[in-house]
Design a protein around this motif. Structure first.
Motif, PDB file in Angstrom:
ATOM      1  N   GLU A   1       0.837  -1.212   0.000  1.00  0.00           N
ATOM      2  CA  GLU A   1       0.000   0.000   0.000  1.00  0.00           C
ATOM      3  C   GLU A   1       0.867   1.255   0.000  1.00  0.00           C
ATOM      4  OE1 GLU A   1      -3.955  -1.497   2.448  1.00  0.00           O
ATOM      5  OE2 GLU A   1      -2.201  -0.798   3.567  1.00  0.00           O
ATOM      6  N   LEU A   2       1.879   1.287   0.851  1.00  0.00           N
ATOM      7  CA  LEU A   2       2.745   2.456   0.915  1.00  0.00           C
ATOM      8  C   LEU A   2       3.519   2.624  -0.388  1.00  0.00           C
ATOM      9  CD1 LEU A   2       4.004   4.876   2.246  1.00  0.00           C
ATOM     10  CD2 LEU A   2       5.606   3.328   3.409  1.00  0.00           C
ATOM     11  N   ALA A   3       4.024   1.539  -0.932  1.00  0.00           N
ATOM     12  CA  ALA A   3       4.768   1.615  -2.187  1.00  0.00           C
ATOM     13  C   ALA A   3       3.895   2.196  -3.298  1.00  0.00           C
ATOM     14  CB  ALA A   3       5.285   0.234  -2.580  1.00  0.00           C
ATOM     15  N   GLU A   4       2.637   1.752  -3.382  1.00  0.00           N
ATOM     16  CA  GLU A   4       1.730   2.273  -4.400  1.00  0.00           C
ATOM     17  C   GLU A   4       1.469   3.758  -4.198  1.00  0.00           C
ATOM     18  OE1 GLU A   4      -1.704  -0.257  -4.270  1.00  0.00           O
ATOM     19  OE2 GLU A   4      -0.619  -1.940  -5.164  1.00  0.00           O
ATOM     20  N   ARG A   5       1.232   4.154  -2.943  1.00  0.00           N
ATOM     21  CA  ARG A   5       0.977   5.569  -2.654  1.00  0.00           C
ATOM     22  C   ARG A   5       2.201   6.432  -2.942  1.00  0.00           C
ATOM     23  NH1 ARG A   5      -2.061   7.045   2.744  1.00  0.00           N
ATOM     24  NH2 ARG A   5      -1.838   9.041   1.694  1.00  0.00           N
ATOM     25  N   ALA A   6       3.380   5.873  -2.709  1.00  0.00           N
ATOM     26  CA  ALA A   6       4.620   6.634  -2.896  1.00  0.00           C
ATOM     27  C   ALA A   6       5.120   6.610  -4.328  1.00  0.00           C
ATOM     28  CB  ALA A   6       5.697   6.084  -1.969  1.00  0.00           C
ATOM     29  N   GLY A   7       4.560   5.733  -5.143  1.00  0.00           N
ATOM     30  CA  GLY A   7       5.002   5.652  -6.525  1.00  0.00           C
ATOM     31  C   GLY A   7       6.343   4.960  -6.698  1.00  0.00           C
ATOM     32  N   VAL A   8       6.633   4.018  -5.791  1.00  0.00           N
ATOM     33  CA  VAL A   8       7.870   3.237  -5.889  1.00  0.00           C
ATOM     34  C   VAL A   8       7.499   1.758  -5.846  1.00  0.00           C
ATOM     35  CG1 VAL A   8       9.285   5.031  -4.802  1.00  0.00           C
ATOM     36  CG2 VAL A   8       8.292   3.237  -3.389  1.00  0.00           C
ATOM     37  N   SER A   9       8.450   0.908  -6.188  1.00  0.00           N
ATOM     38  CA  SER A   9       8.180  -0.528  -6.137  1.00  0.00           C
ATOM     39  C   SER A   9       8.263  -1.027  -4.698  1.00  0.00           C
ATOM     40  CB  SER A   9       9.179  -1.285  -7.015  1.00  0.00           C
ATOM     41  OG  SER A   9      10.470  -1.218  -6.454  1.00  0.00           O
ATOM     42  N   ARG A  10       7.606  -2.149  -4.421  1.00  0.00           N
ATOM     43  CA  ARG A  10       7.668  -2.718  -3.082  1.00  0.00           C
ATOM     44  C   ARG A  10       9.082  -3.158  -2.732  1.00  0.00           C
ATOM     45  NH1 ARG A  10       8.544  -6.730  -0.834  1.00  0.00           N
ATOM     46  NH2 ARG A  10       8.294  -8.112  -2.574  1.00  0.00           N
ATOM     47  N   PRO A  11       9.840  -3.769  -3.678  1.00  0.00           N
ATOM     48  CA  PRO A  11      11.228  -4.123  -3.328  1.00  0.00           C
ATOM     49  C   PRO A  11      12.085  -2.902  -2.977  1.00  0.00           C
ATOM     50  CG  PRO A  11      10.518  -5.378  -5.230  1.00  0.00           C
ATOM     51  CD  PRO A  11       9.446  -4.352  -4.972  1.00  0.00           C
ATOM     52  N   LEU A  12      11.859  -1.774  -3.658  1.00  0.00           N
ATOM     53  CA  LEU A  12      12.619  -0.569  -3.323  1.00  0.00           C
ATOM     54  C   LEU A  12      12.249  -0.094  -1.922  1.00  0.00           C
ATOM     55  CD1 LEU A  12      14.544   1.750  -3.901  1.00  0.00           C
ATOM     56  CD2 LEU A  12      12.652   2.925  -5.045  1.00  0.00           C
TER      57      LEU A  12
END
Length: 75
Positions: A36-47
């Motif tokens: 969820e945070l990765a999507e909101r931040a516009g980054v990948s989950r692995p990053l």
């Protein structure tokens, strides 16, 4: 061939670790998943995972200095 990594100072490594801990704590406080945070931040989950773990290699730190980047408003 792998790109050579830049050596980071001990201070920079500690700062990356602290930033990661702060991001993870804020995410958990808000009951958000890493996805969820990765999507909101516009980054990948692995990053996001590498950032939360304080990883400093292969993270585009300059990208997070941009005031308009969604990362700043994600949490």
């Amino acid at each position: 061939m792998a790109k050579p990594t830049r050596p980071y100072s001990p201070t920079a490594r500690k700062a990356a670790e602290l930033l990661g801990l702060m991001i993870r704590a804020a995410r958990l406080e808000r009951n958000m998943t890493a996805q969820e945070l990765a999507e909101r931040a516009g980054v990948s989950r692995p990053l996001l995972s590498r950032v939360e773990k304080g990883g400093h290699d292969r993270i585009p730190w300059g990208r997070f200095r941009n005031r308009d980047h969604p990362w700043r408003r994600a949490i």
